[in-house]
Design a protein around this motif. Structure first.
Motif, PDB file in Angstrom:
ATOM      1  N   LEU A 293      -6.043  -2.129  -6.809  1.00  0.00           N
ATOM      2  CA  LEU A 293      -6.356  -1.624  -8.138  1.00  0.00           C
ATOM      3  C   LEU A 293      -6.668  -0.122  -8.179  1.00  0.00           C
ATOM      4  O   LEU A 293      -6.231   0.570  -9.106  1.00  0.00           O
ATOM      5  CB  LEU A 293      -7.529  -2.425  -8.714  1.00  0.00           C
ATOM      6  CG  LEU A 293      -7.792  -2.315 -10.214  1.00  0.00           C
ATOM      7  CD1 LEU A 293      -6.546  -2.696 -11.012  1.00  0.00           C
ATOM      8  CD2 LEU A 293      -8.966  -3.201 -10.604  1.00  0.00           C
ATOM      9  N   PRO A 294      -7.390   0.442  -7.189  1.00  0.00           N
ATOM     10  CA  PRO A 294      -7.703   1.874  -7.273  1.00  0.00           C
ATOM     11  C   PRO A 294      -6.474   2.769  -7.384  1.00  0.00           C
ATOM     12  O   PRO A 294      -6.476   3.741  -8.155  1.00  0.00           O
ATOM     13  CB  PRO A 294      -8.471   2.147  -5.977  1.00  0.00           C
ATOM     14  CG  PRO A 294      -9.096   0.835  -5.627  1.00  0.00           C
ATOM     15  CD  PRO A 294      -8.090  -0.198  -6.047  1.00  0.00           C
ATOM     16  N   MET A 295      -5.410   2.451  -6.626  1.00  0.00           N
ATOM     17  CA  MET A 295      -4.232   3.324  -6.662  1.00  0.00           C
ATOM     18  C   MET A 295      -3.483   3.204  -7.983  1.00  0.00           C
ATOM     19  O   MET A 295      -2.946   4.203  -8.481  1.00  0.00           O
ATOM     20  CB  MET A 295      -3.310   3.026  -5.476  1.00  0.00           C
ATOM     21  CG  MET A 295      -3.739   3.750  -4.209  1.00  0.00           C
ATOM     22  SD  MET A 295      -2.403   3.977  -3.037  1.00  0.00           S
ATOM     23  CE  MET A 295      -2.917   2.833  -1.797  1.00  0.00           C
ATOM     24  N   LEU A 296      -3.447   2.012  -8.574  1.00  0.00           N
ATOM     25  CA  LEU A 296      -2.802   1.870  -9.877  1.00  0.00           C
ATOM     26  C   LEU A 296      -3.557   2.658 -10.937  1.00  0.00           C
ATOM     27  O   LEU A 296      -2.950   3.329 -11.789  1.00  0.00           O
ATOM     28  CB  LEU A 296      -2.739   0.393 -10.261  1.00  0.00           C
ATOM     29  CG  LEU A 296      -1.669  -0.442  -9.542  1.00  0.00           C
ATOM     30  CD1 LEU A 296      -1.861  -1.917  -9.830  1.00  0.00           C
ATOM     31  CD2 LEU A 296      -0.277   0.001  -9.952  1.00  0.00           C
ATOM     32  N   LEU A 297      -4.894   2.604 -10.901  1.00  0.00           N
ATOM     33  CA  LEU A 297      -5.684   3.385 -11.845  1.00  0.00           C
ATOM     34  C   LEU A 297      -5.502   4.882 -11.606  1.00  0.00           C
ATOM     35  O   LEU A 297      -5.500   5.677 -12.558  1.00  0.00           O
ATOM     36  CB  LEU A 297      -7.160   3.006 -11.720  1.00  0.00           C
ATOM     37  CG  LEU A 297      -7.528   1.600 -12.218  1.00  0.00           C
ATOM     38  CD1 LEU A 297      -8.955   1.245 -11.820  1.00  0.00           C
ATOM     39  CD2 LEU A 297      -7.355   1.499 -13.732  1.00  0.00           C
TER      40      LEU A 297
ATOM     41  N   GLN B 199       0.829  -1.212   0.000  1.00  0.00           N
ATOM     42  CA  GLN B 199       0.000   0.000   0.000  1.00  0.00           C
ATOM     43  C   GLN B 199       0.862   1.261   0.000  1.00  0.00           C
ATOM     44  O   GLN B 199       0.607   2.211  -0.758  1.00  0.00           O
ATOM     45  CB  GLN B 199      -0.904   0.012   1.232  1.00  0.00           C
ATOM     46  CG  GLN B 199      -2.099  -0.913   1.154  1.00  0.00           C
ATOM     47  CD  GLN B 199      -3.068  -0.649   2.296  1.00  0.00           C
ATOM     48  OE1 GLN B 199      -3.632   0.428   2.409  1.00  0.00           O
ATOM     49  NE2 GLN B 199      -3.239  -1.638   3.148  1.00  0.00           N
ATOM     50  N   MET B 200       1.892   1.298   0.854  1.00  0.00           N
ATOM     51  CA  MET B 200       2.763   2.475   0.907  1.00  0.00           C
ATOM     52  C   MET B 200       3.520   2.664  -0.396  1.00  0.00           C
ATOM     53  O   MET B 200       3.726   3.796  -0.846  1.00  0.00           O
ATOM     54  CB  MET B 200       3.730   2.353   2.092  1.00  0.00           C
ATOM     55  CG  MET B 200       3.080   2.546   3.450  1.00  0.00           C
ATOM     56  SD  MET B 200       4.285   2.635   4.799  1.00  0.00           S
ATOM     57  CE  MET B 200       4.729   0.911   4.960  1.00  0.00           C
ATOM     58  N   SER B 201       3.931   1.566  -1.002  1.00  0.00           N
ATOM     59  CA  SER B 201       4.681   1.656  -2.258  1.00  0.00           C
ATOM     60  C   SER B 201       3.816   2.241  -3.367  1.00  0.00           C
ATOM     61  O   SER B 201       4.247   3.139  -4.110  1.00  0.00           O
ATOM     62  CB  SER B 201       5.196   0.273  -2.658  1.00  0.00           C
ATOM     63  OG  SER B 201       6.066  -0.255  -1.665  1.00  0.00           O
ATOM     64  N   PHE B 202       2.595   1.746  -3.505  1.00  0.00           N
ATOM     65  CA  PHE B 202       1.703   2.287  -4.532  1.00  0.00           C
ATOM     66  C   PHE B 202       1.343   3.748  -4.237  1.00  0.00           C
ATOM     67  O   PHE B 202       1.234   4.568  -5.163  1.00  0.00           O
ATOM     68  CB  PHE B 202       0.433   1.441  -4.625  1.00  0.00           C
ATOM     69  CG  PHE B 202       0.621   0.141  -5.346  1.00  0.00           C
ATOM     70  CD1 PHE B 202       1.510   0.035  -6.403  1.00  0.00           C
ATOM     71  CD2 PHE B 202      -0.087  -0.991  -4.981  1.00  0.00           C
ATOM     72  CE1 PHE B 202       1.699  -1.153  -7.080  1.00  0.00           C
ATOM     73  CE2 PHE B 202       0.085  -2.198  -5.651  1.00  0.00           C
ATOM     74  CZ  PHE B 202       0.982  -2.282  -6.701  1.00  0.00           C
ATOM     75  N   ALA B 203       1.155   4.081  -2.957  1.00  0.00           N
ATOM     76  CA  ALA B 203       0.841   5.472  -2.600  1.00  0.00           C
ATOM     77  C   ALA B 203       2.001   6.399  -2.960  1.00  0.00           C
ATOM     78  O   ALA B 203       1.791   7.552  -3.364  1.00  0.00           O
ATOM     79  CB  ALA B 203       0.515   5.569  -1.110  1.00  0.00           C
ATOM     80  N   THR B 204       3.230   5.910  -2.831  1.00  0.00           N
ATOM     81  CA  THR B 204       4.399   6.705  -3.223  1.00  0.00           C
ATOM     82  C   THR B 204       4.381   6.998  -4.719  1.00  0.00           C
ATOM     83  O   THR B 204       4.650   8.126  -5.156  1.00  0.00           O
ATOM     84  CB  THR B 204       5.689   5.961  -2.858  1.00  0.00           C
ATOM     85  OG1 THR B 204       5.739   5.767  -1.431  1.00  0.00           O
ATOM     86  CG2 THR B 204       6.918   6.748  -3.291  1.00  0.00           C
TER      87      THR B 204
END
Length: 708
Positions: free
Chosen positions: A495-499, A447-452
């Motif tokens: 998926l939401p953060m990747l989109l 989660q932290m990685s995608f948020a970055t």
């Protein structure tokens, strides 16, 4: 201790008595039974109960008397700044702080952080300071470094990692709670924090700036900086970070999204530390966050970058082994994690060398020593990257070309510093994604990685080919889970953060993101499937579990996906047929030539740009426990490790003979060999003998180096 500290004429005899009393008390506290893991033998649990009972007695208030624990803490704080023992206060008329001047500059051990005016000798009283810091560390940590849950576990499965990392390893938090409570009168708190920061960040790992200079710089000073960093790490902990989230290792509730457009009036990228709602203040964190002068900030930034930069210099040295890496990189990363909550520090890093700071964090995190759990260090690395990219000022500085060294976990690429950050974050996400469904810790790292990457995507002037390829690889893994399972559980939850990354890049940086735009258009089929499948996911989940909370989570997930999915899918429906027709018309078979046919502008083909969000991580149980485990493991392998060495009782061997073995707290031969090969330079946990007077070096007690 109290008797010697109260003496007006502090002579060599008093120095010896005070030092020996502190050494003995250090060993008594270090001998407490360690925290035990779940499933430990009943004997270990009995020992832990005895530890708790003993600590309860230390902090039990008696009629008319302060608890013994408070008396020890007060004596330690006074001894750290006692004239003739740890400081030369002959020129200070009044060493006790008062309301008008809460900090006495002359008592700070070294110039750097804090008010100017320190004139303390650099090394004359260092041995005594080591002894007092030893007592402070044992008071704060108890038996934590010998905790069996920190032993090497090999290839653990995901649930076992969660069980191991969900347990606090410092049994009693009352010593730190007392020292850090702003409502309690504790002497010399600011002087201590300023001294520890100045010594640890003022250490020069390069020696005289010549090859092999690090070996001539003096191992004693390196070891002193090491123990100062360990004490700093313990003092900046706060168990309330874990208790407020009830020990839940998930970061979902601690991941805060902010819209910079809405913060223009306050001119803050994230809320200042210690001012979020009803959060309880912490004296040492408050002092750290209030450090704001240009001189102090520049000193801290330069110190952190210099120490972290040793990894890069070691890799790029033209002489083999000409640079010795400091042994305290994990503790330094914990300090950097705390500093990322200080806006002034981050602003100073942007002005000085934010690229060097980010590069140093990535390289230092890749050099995990064997005594530190790699998962905990990865979590702290992810938290640092997320928090530092939550500042708009940082992201705006990341567009310059990157030409430095990259960790081995990151493939070679040609791009900007933003690409470096995105590649590092995506590498972590890729590594832990498969286990994220079974492990809360791994899921938090993902989660932290995608948020970055979300934070960086709005500002990056074109993500390089390697970043785009890694993004699409992870996207396909997450989208495939939706198609197969018809559920948002598992990797599809990300998926939401990747989109959101795709949406940010298209809306704000389309013209420079041709690689990303072309990749999206070649995956139109996936987006069509998602548009039809996403509305069905909550229905399937509701049939599986009649849980109102689960239904609400599914609804929020669906809304988050559709907010970024539908604009992208709509764009693809318009542009892909035109692109395919042009490719067929010109008989193009090369992707690079096909990219030339992409629309020059998508204005009017997508809805008005959304208000982009930047995320940061509030302190939580996951980061608190990770820091605690790293500190506990480092104490058991650092300059104070002799405190926790124990000798096993005689045991019969295969032939029936009884043998005795000396046992370290962590039995790792390679780690031990490395630790002994680097000299700890005289930072010993005890004097070699108890003497009645002064020694030739002017100290009231003799000290020897750690056993090789």
């Amino acid at each position: 201790m109290e008797t010697q500290l109260a003496k007006k004429d502090f002579d060599a005899t008093a120095e010896t008595v005070l030092a020996n009393a502190m050494v003995i008390l250090s060993y008594l506290l270090a001998a407490l039974p360690p925290a035990t893991s779940r499933g430990s033998p009943s004997g270990d649990r009995v020992a832990e109960a005895a530890n708790v009972s003993f600590m309860d007695r230390l902090w039990q208030a008696e009629l008319g008397h302060k608890p013994l624990g408070e008396r020890i803490a007060d004596a330690v704080m006074r001894a750290l700044f006692h004239d003739g023992f740890t400081v030369d206060g002959s020129d200070v008329e009044d060493k006790e702080p008062d309301s008008a001047s809460p900090v006495v500059p002359a008592l700070i051990w070294q110039e750097g952080v804090g008010p100017e005016g320190s004139h303390q000798p650099k090394n004359d009283l260092q041995e005594n300071r080591v002894v007092v810091l030893q007592l402070l560390v044992t008071l704060l940590s108890g038996g934590a470094p010998t905790a069996p849950i920190l032993q090497e576990t090999g290839e653990e499965d995901a649930p076992s990692i969660d069980v191991r990392l969900s347990r606090l390893v410092i049994l009693d938090v009352r010593p730190l709670a007392y020292l850090a409570d702003p409502s309690r009168t504790v002497p010399f708190r600011a002087e201590l924090l300023f001294s520890l920061l100045s010594v640890s960040l003022g250490y020069d790992p390069h020696g005289f700036g010549v090859p092999y200079g690090g070996y001539f710089a003096g191992a004693k000073q390196e070891a002193f900086a090491h123990v100062c960093l360990q004490a700093l790490g313990l003092l900046l902990q706060d168990v309330r970070d874990a208790t407020e989230s009830r020990g839940d290792l998930s970061i979902s509730s601690s991941l805060v999204a902010r819209k910079p457009q809405e913060l223009l009036v306050s001119r803050k990228s994230i809320p200042e530390e210690g001012h979020e709602g009803d959060r309880i203040q912490h004296a040492f964190r408050e002092i750290l966050s209030n450090i704001s002068s240009a001189r102090e900030v520049e000193f801290m930034v330069d110190g952190v970058i210099t120490l972290l930069g040793t990894v890069s210099k070691e890799k790029g040295s033209y002489l083999p082994s000409s640079m010795r890496l400091p042994p305290f990189l994990p503790e330094l990363l914990i300090l950097v994690f705390h500093l990322t909550s200080c806006r002034k520090f981050v602003a100073g890093a942007c002005a000085e060398d934010i690229v060097g700071l980010i590069e140093g964090v990535l390289l230092a995190a890749s050099q995990a020593p064997e005594h530190v759990c790699e998962t905990t260090l990865s979590l702290i690395e992810a938290a640092i990257l997320l928090n530092i990219t939550s500042y708009r000022e940082v992201c705006a500085e990341l567009d310059e070309d990157y030409e430095g060294n990259v960790p081995e976990s990151i493939p070679d690429f040609e791009g900007s510093v933003a690409d470096l950050v995105a590649m590092a974050a995506l590498a972590q996400a890729s590594e832990f994604l498969n286990k994220s469904k079974a492990s809360t810790v791994h899921d938090s790292i993902v989660q932290m990685s995608f948020a970055t990457v979300v934070n960086v995507s709005t500002f990056a002037d074109g993500l390089c080919m390697e970043v785009s390829s890694r993004l699409f690889s992870l996207f396909e893994r997450c989208a495939k889970a939706v198609q197969l399972k018809r559920s948002r559980q598992g990797v599809a939850n990300h998926l939401p953060m990747l989109l959101e990354v795709f949406d940010n890049a298209l809306q704000y940086r389309y013209t420079s993101n041709t690689n990303l735009a072309y990749g999206l258009m070649t995956r139109q089929a996936i987006f069509r499937d998602l548009v039809s499948l996403v509305p069905q996911v909550p229905i399937a989940a509701e049939l599986e579990q009649e849980n109102e909370n689960a239904r609400e989570q599914n609804r929020q997930w669906q809304e988050a996906v559709e907010a970024h999915l539908l604009p992208i899918a709509g764009l693809l429906e318009v542009t892909v047929p035109v692109l395919e027709a042009e490719v067929e018309k010109h008989e193009i078979s090369n992707s690079e030539e096909a990219k030339e046919l992409l629309p020059r502008c998508i204005l009017g083909l997508m809805p008005p740009p959304h208000a982009f969000q930047m995320r940061h991580l509030r302190r939580c149980a996951a980061t608190h426990i990770a820091c605690e485990h790293i500190l506990a493991a480092s104490l058991g392998d650092g300059p104070y490790s002799p405190l926790w060495e124990v000798e096993e009782e005689s045991t019969p061997n295969a032939s029936g003979e009884r043998t005795k073995e000396s046992k370290k707290t962590r039995e790792r031969s390679s780690s031990r060999a490395r630790s002994t090969s680097r000299s700890r330079g005289g930072v010993s946990s005890a004097p070699s003998k108890v003497s009645g007077g002064g020694t030739p070096n002017g100290s009231g007690h003799e000290m020897e180096g750690s056993p090789a």
